[in-house]
Design a protein around this motif. Structure first.
Motif, short mmCIF file in Angstrom:
data_model
loop_
_atom_site.label_atom_id
_atom_site.label_comp_id
_atom_site.label_asym_id
_atom_site.label_seq_id
_atom_site.Cartn_x
_atom_site.Cartn_y
_atom_site.Cartn_z
N LEU A 75 37.99 21.87 9.34
CA LEU A 75 38.59 20.35 8.93
C LEU A 75 39.16 20.07 7.21
O LEU A 75 39.50 18.85 6.67
CB LEU A 75 38.52 19.15 9.44
N LEU A 76 38.09 20.23 6.50
CA LEU A 76 37.55 19.49 5.14
C LEU A 76 37.76 20.79 4.22
O LEU A 76 38.61 19.93 2.95
CB LEU A 76 35.71 20.15 4.92
N ALA A 77 38.25 21.91 4.90
CA ALA A 77 38.29 22.78 3.42
C ALA A 77 40.30 22.34 3.88
O ALA A 77 40.65 22.82 2.55
CB ALA A 77 38.97 24.44 4.59
N MET A 78 40.99 22.24 5.02
CA MET A 78 42.80 21.43 4.70
C MET A 78 43.10 20.13 4.38
O MET A 78 43.57 20.11 3.50
CB MET A 78 43.04 21.40 6.22
N ALA A 79 41.69 19.15 3.97
CA ALA A 79 42.17 18.15 3.49
C ALA A 79 41.77 17.89 2.61
O ALA A 79 42.90 17.55 1.70
CB ALA A 79 40.92 17.56 4.44
N GLN A 83 44.55 17.53 -0.46
CA GLN A 83 44.27 16.82 -2.12
C GLN A 83 44.33 17.15 -2.63
O GLN A 83 45.15 16.62 -3.89
CB GLN A 83 42.81 16.03 -1.96
N HIS A 84 43.95 18.62 -3.30
CA HIS A 84 44.11 19.41 -4.54
C HIS A 84 45.77 19.52 -4.90
O HIS A 84 46.14 18.77 -5.71
CB HIS A 84 43.58 20.79 -4.13
N CYS A 435 45.20 24.79 -0.11
CA CYS A 435 46.13 23.98 -1.50
C CYS A 435 46.85 25.18 -1.27
O CYS A 435 48.80 24.73 -1.49
CB CYS A 435 45.10 23.68 -2.65
N CYS A 436 47.03 26.40 -1.97
CA CYS A 436 48.19 26.91 -2.10
C CYS A 436 49.16 26.81 -0.72
O CYS A 436 50.57 27.25 -1.08
CB CYS A 436 47.84 28.89 -2.33
N VAL A 437 48.51 27.30 0.40
CA VAL A 437 49.50 26.99 1.93
C VAL A 437 50.81 25.80 1.45
O VAL A 437 51.88 25.88 2.22
CB VAL A 437 48.91 27.01 3.02
#
Length: 594
Positions: A75-79, A83-84, A435-437
Motif C-alpha cells: 500500500l505504501l509503495a502504491m501511495a 504521489q511521485h 510510479c511508472c505503472v
C-alpha cells in the motif's frame, strides 16, 4: 581402496531463486504486514490545521525511512508511487502541449503527443531506476528512485527551432494585410526535431564513458546552476506569463483582426483580449491554490500541489464556460505509442543546438543524481556513486535515442521528485516502479490526455509559471554550492551578462548575418544554427530564446581557462574541510536523536 561416497538424491527444487521470489510475493500479497507495514498513513494523509501552522508541539513523529532496496509494504509503495506520478505530471504534460500549440497541430495529434510522453516517461524511468552491470565497471541506470521527463532545455530549444522553420519557409505561414502572421499546421517540424535528436543523442552516450570526476570538473555547479537558472527564467517569460494572460500563440500582441484577435482564438468559448481581468484572475486562482495546498495540505497533497492547482482552476473554468470539451470527445478511449507517427528527418540547422541540449541534459543529470543520492542517504563521494553518475548519464543518452523512436522529445532525470523522497522518507525503488505503472496507465487511457489538452491557457499559465519558477530556484540551489571566490564571481558575471542580456533584449543577435549576401545552402544552415543558439526571432513579435546555451557555453569556457588563485585554493580547501566536519557532526546528532 577407498570407495566413493554415495551421492545424494537429486534435488526436486530446480528453481530455488524462483521459488524464493514466489514465496516473498505470496507473503506480501496475503499478509497484513505485507500490505500495510508499520508506516504512519494518518501522518501521510492528515492536513495541517490552521492553528498548527506556526508550530505544532503535538506533531506526530515522522515515519521510518525506507532506503533504496528496503522491504516496502504494498500500500505504501502504491501511495508513494502515485504521489511521485502526480508530482511530475504537470511537468510531463506541459512540453507536448506547448509543442502542439507552437506547431498548430490538431486535437487528436496533440492528445497523442501527451499520451506518448506519459508512456515513454514510464518505460524509460524503469530503465533509469535499474542498475544493470555492463562491462569493465560500466552500468546502465542509477539504481535510485530516478524518474525521467522532457527536459525544459529541450522545450526552449525546440520552440526556437520551430520559429526558424517558420521563418525560412520549412513550415507554412501567411501574412495578412495588417501584418498579422498566421501559422499553419506543421507536424513535419516535430518529426525533424525527433530525427535530429536521435543522431545527437550519441553525444551524451559518449559523454557517459568519460570518468564522472572529469565530467564534474568540466561542468561544476557554477556551470550547471547558471544553465538551470536561465532555462527557468526564459520559460517564465516565453510561456508561463503569456499563457497566464490568455495565450502565447500570437494573441498576446492583441492584433486588431484575424484569428488571434481574441485569446486563445476568436472561435474559443469565452474568448477575450489578452491580459483581460478574467484571464488574470483565473490564473491567479490556480496559483493561490498551490500556495494554500502547501499551507494546509497533508504531506501527500503537498507533493501534488501542482495537480491541485490545475484541478481547482479547471473546475472554476468549466463552471464559467472557459473549457472546450471537443478535445476530450475526440480523444480515443485507449491509445499507445505509434498510433500517430511523424516523418523522422534531420534538420541541419538544429544539429548544433540539439548537441548543446544534450550537453545541458548531461549537466542536469549529474546534479540531479547527486541530489537523489543525498536525499536517499547514500554516499556521494565514493566509487559506487561515480558508477551511478555514469549509469545515469548513459541511460539519459539512450533515453534520448529511444524517446525519439517513441515519438517523444529527449527525456532526462526530473529533479522535483527529490522533494517527494525527502518529505515521505521513502527512497525505495518499488515506489518508483509503481510510479511508472501509473504514468503508463495515464498515457494508455486517451481520455486523460484529452482532459489535459482542454485545460484553459490561464489555468495552465498560472501553474506553469510556478513550475518554471521552481526551476529557477533549483538553479539557485545548485549555485549555493559555489564558494563565490573572486574567480567564481567573475565567471558568473560574464555568463549572466549574455544570459540576462539576451533574455531582456532577445533580438540583439537577430541581424547578425543580415549583411551576408547570397549565402549557399550550407553556409545558410550554419548561420541558422548560430542564430538559434544566440537568439531566434519569432513572427509573433516575441522571442523563444534558448539563452541557456550561450550562458552555459561562456561559463564552461571561462571555468576551464581561468586559473584559481593560490590563496583562493587554500581558502576552498579549508572551507571544504570545515563543511565536512559540520556535516559529520550534524549526522551524528541526527543519529543520536533518532
Amino acid at each position: 581402496m577407498n570407495q566413493p561416497a554415495p551421492t545424494g538424491l537429486p534435488s526436486t527444487d530446480s528453481f530455488p531463486a524462483i521459488r524464493k521470489h514466489a514465496t516473498t510475493v505470496r507473503n506480501k500479497v496475503t499478509t497484513k504486514h505485507g500490505w500495510l507495514g508499520d508506516y504512519d498513513y494518518a501522518w501521510l494523509c492528515s492536513p495541517t490545521l490552521p492553528f498548527f501552522i506556526f508550530g505544532n508541539k503535538f506533531a506526530r513523529r515522522p515515519p521510518p525511512f525506507y532506503g533504496v532496496d528496503a522491504e516496502l509494504p504494498l500500500l505504501l509503495a502504491m501511495a508513494c508511487g502515485l504521489q511521485h506520478a502526480l508530482a511530475m505530471l504537470a511537468g510531463l504534460i506541459t512540453p507536448p502541449i506547448m509543442f502542439a500549440s507552437s506547431l498548430m497541430l490538431d486535437a487528436q495529434t496533440s492528445a497523442y503527443m501527451i499520451s506518448a510522453s506519459l508512456i515513454g516517461c514510464g518505460i524509460l524511468s524503469l530503465v533509469q531506476m535499474s542498475r544493470v552491470k555492463l562491462w569493465k565497471g560500466y552500468y546502465l541506470g542509477t539504481g535510485l528512485l530516478s524518474v525521467v521527463g522532457t527536459s525544459f532545455a529541450t522545450l526552449s530549444t525546440a520552440n526556437a527551432i520551430f520559429d526558424t522553420m517558420y521563418n525560412d519557409g520549412t513550415c507554412p505561414s501567411t501574412v495578412a494585410s495588417d501584418g498579422t502572421v498566421t501559422r499553419g499546421a506543421c507536424p513535419d517540424a516535430y518529426g525533424m526535431v525527433l530525427g535530429t535528436s536521435l543522431i545527437c543523442s550519441f553525444l551524451e552516450i559518449g559523454l557517459s564513458f568519460i570518468p564522472s570526476r572529469t565530467l564534474q570538473r568540466i561542468f561544476p555547479p557554477i556551470v550547471t546552476g547558471t544553465v538551470v537558472v536561465m532555462i527557468g527564467a526564459s520559460l517564465i517569460g516565453t510561456s508561463g506569463i503569456l499563457n497566464w494572460g490568455g495565450g502565447s500563440n500570437g494573441c498576446q500582441t492583441r492584433p486588431t483582426s484575424g484569428l488571434y484577435q481574441l485569446c486563445p482564438t476568436i472561435d474559443s468559448p469565452h474568448a477575450l483580449p489578452w491580459g483581460s481581468p478574467d484571464f488574470i484572475g483565473l490564473g491567479f486562482l490556480s496559483f493561490v491554490s498551490i500556495i494554500l495546498t502547501e499551507l494546509f495540505g497533508s504531506p501527500f497533497l503537498k507533493n501534488a500541489s501542482i495537480i491541485v492547482g490545475l484541478a481547482v482552476g479547471c473546475i472554476v473554468a468549466g463552471a464559467a464556460g472557459y473549457i472546450d470539451g471537443s478535445s476530450i470527445k475526440s480523444a480515443p478511449a485507449i491509445t499507445f505509442l505509434w498510433v500517430h507517427t511523424f516523418k523522422i528527418r534531420v534538420y541541419p540547422a538544429a544539429i548544433l543546438p540539439m548537441l548543446a541540449v544534450y550537453v545541458s541534459v548531461a549537466m542536469e543529470a549529474i546534479g540531479d543524481i547527486t541530489a537523489s543520492a543525498e536525499v536517499s542517504r547514500l554516499k556521494v563521494d565514493d566509487e559506487e556513486f561515480d558508477s551511478r553518475v555514469q549509469g545515469g548519464v548513459l541511460s539519459d543518452g539512450l533515453g534520448g535515442f529511444f524517446s525519439g523512436l517513441f515519438t517523444v522529445t529527449p527525456l532526462s532525470i526530473f529533479a522535483q521528485n527529490n522533494g517527494v523522497i525527502a518529505l515521505t522518507r521513502c527512497a525505495n525503488r518499488a515506489a518508483g516502479r509503481w510510479c511508472c505503472v501509473f504514468l503508463i496507465l495515464f498515457g494508455v487511457f486517451g481520455k486523460i490526455s484529452g482532459l489535459f489538452l482542454a485545460i484553459p491557457n490561464p489555468v495552465l499559465g498560472g501553474v506553469t509559471t510556478f513550475l518554471f519558477a521552481s526551476v529557477v530556484v533549483s538553479g539557485c540551489r545548485v549555485l549555493s554550492y559555489v564558494h563565490y571566490t573572486r574567480r567564481d564571481r567573475f565567471i558568473l558575471a560574464a555568463a549572466m551578462s549574455f544570459g540576462f542580456g539576451n533574455l531582456l533584449v532577445p533580438n540583439i543577435f537577430t541581424y547578425l548575418f543580415q549583411g551576408v549576401r547570397n549565402p549557399n545552402s550550407g553556409l545558410q544552415g550554419l548561420f541558422n544554427s548560430i542564430t538559434i543558439i544566440l537568439s531566434t526571432p519569432c513572427k509573433y513579435q516575441t522571442f523563444t530564446v534558448p539563452i541557456f546555451l550561450l550562458a552555459g557555453l561562456v561559463a564552461v569556457i571561462l571555468n576551464l581557462i581561468l586559473p584559481q588563485e593560490a590563496t583562493e585554493v587554500e581558502e576552498n580547501e579549508v572551507r571544504d574541510s570545515v563543511e565536512h566536519v559540520v556535516e559529520d557532526v550534524e549526522a551524528a546528532h541526527d543519529k543520536a536523536k533518532a
